[in-house]
Design an enzyme around this catalytic site. Sequence first.
Site, PDB file in Angstrom:
ATOM      1  N   TYR A 153       0.853  -1.189   0.000  1.00  0.00           N
ATOM      2  CA  TYR A 153       0.000   0.000   0.000  1.00  0.00           C
ATOM      3  C   TYR A 153       0.889   1.238   0.000  1.00  0.00           C
ATOM      4  O   TYR A 153       1.837   1.322   0.782  1.00  0.00           O
ATOM      5  CB  TYR A 153      -0.886  -0.004   1.252  1.00  0.00           C
ATOM      6  N   ASP A 255       9.286   2.901  -0.114  1.00  0.00           N
ATOM      7  CA  ASP A 255       8.213   3.592   0.585  1.00  0.00           C
ATOM      8  C   ASP A 255       8.410   3.296   2.068  1.00  0.00           C
ATOM      9  O   ASP A 255       8.012   2.253   2.566  1.00  0.00           O
ATOM     10  CB  ASP A 255       6.845   3.092   0.090  1.00  0.00           C
ATOM     11  N   LYS A 283       4.264   9.560   8.452  1.00  0.00           N
ATOM     12  CA  LYS A 283       3.865   9.005   9.761  1.00  0.00           C
ATOM     13  C   LYS A 283       4.788   9.458  10.898  1.00  0.00           C
ATOM     14  O   LYS A 283       4.817  10.623  11.226  1.00  0.00           O
ATOM     15  CB  LYS A 283       3.763   7.490   9.673  1.00  0.00           C
TER      16      LYS A 283
END
Length: 457
Positions: A153, A255, A283
Amino acid sequence: MYEQLKKEIESFERRTPKSRAALERSKPWMPLGVSSNFRSYEPYPLFIEHAEGTQVRDLDGNEYVDFNLCFGAIMAGHSNAIVIKAVEEQFRRGTMYGMPHVMERELAEEICARYPVENVRFSNSGTEATMHAIRLARGYTDREKIIKFEGCYHGVHDAAMVSVKPKADKWGSVSSPNQVPASAGIPQGAVDATLVATFNDLESVERLFRKYPDQVAAVILEPVPMNMGVVLPQPGFLEGLRQLCTGHGALLIYDEVKTGAKLGRGGASEYFGVKPDMVCLAKSIGGGFPLAAFATSRKVMDVIAEGRVFHAGTYNTNPTVMAAGLATLRHVLTAENYQRINKLSKRLVEGCNQIIKQSGLVAYAIGCVANGAVMLYPSEVKNYRDWAAIDIDLWRHYWFAMVNRGVMPQPHYWDEQWTISVAHTEADIERHLEVFEEVAPLVAAAQKKRGVLAAAH
Ligand SMILES: Cc1ncc(COP(=O)(O)O)c(C=O)c1O
């Protein structure tokens, strides 16, 4: 739904009526009553009214030791005092400038000192970071296609919304997976440009490079897929990707939205010793504020300097989140704290594995520095299709039983994992283990009745 799961859900409903009522009031105003689809689950999500350190409190006043931590975004712990102080001081100097300021350079230097990169551009979310990284790779290589891995994702922009959680009737062969759009509204051109390979299967990547010579701009991956629990790259996999990308003139993009702050000071590049061409961060680097970045070599980033690739954003580097980011990287995510977290993580993983063994549960616990998960599988998950074989009701039984006993072991959904924050103490870990010791035999008994993985899908 089987009887013991039903009982846990009834207990959840008895304990949390205000969350149910709050969702009902939100539903007429927002689809599913929530602001991100991941926050919606059956029978209804918990509504939170307070969070501090490692504790969250729901609307009914129930407290939980939080290992969810906003889907792994708060490794600093909720409202970390150092971060809050920096932000409060910044508030008095303005919240948004829309003009350059020196904290941008300071934070770029911090990032370049930790990751194998020379130039940084900031944004506000993981979605933006991977979207800009992919565009930059396309602009730099003058190629259109990218390769991603089934089950990984990378946010919600078009290029990333392919084969995120494809269904078995659509996914095609494991050696050559189909490109399956993850949402309506994705243009066919975007789907066509996102090629799909199988994680931990170099041959599936090589095949795509052979099929589309000189057309692949980049390979993007989560170096440790954390949208399938926790999946480790098998020995040689990252090295093989590095070689393939170099050999075919494509960029290797890590990522690191989840792993960047959580595998150690230098993220996955440092942890595994395999250097990517580009890193996407978000994050936990923001310490609880929406900060993201994509970073690469000066040579690649020059494409932005030359005006060939465009990157912009009103909220980019607003001084509020930059103050939070600087405080987080300089004073919170320190080498000493990683060491301490690593110790807590080992205790939690080993403790869970011991309990799993004692209880007869067919499962394993796996950890990678700050992150880990109880994986309800008979053997190690190596790719999306292994992961997709989960017994979902059994997992829900585990999660609701833990939550009902005061430990939120991870975000809801079996593709997630726990995060251990700077704020967690040994007592928090022991509490997690105590509750799991009570829950594991219940789940093991249910699993025995149902058969291992018998109820998958
Ligand atoms: C690996 C990875 N990349 C990108 C994203 C998207 O980040 P955001 O939700 O900040 O857009 C996520 C979110 O969970 C993620 O896990």
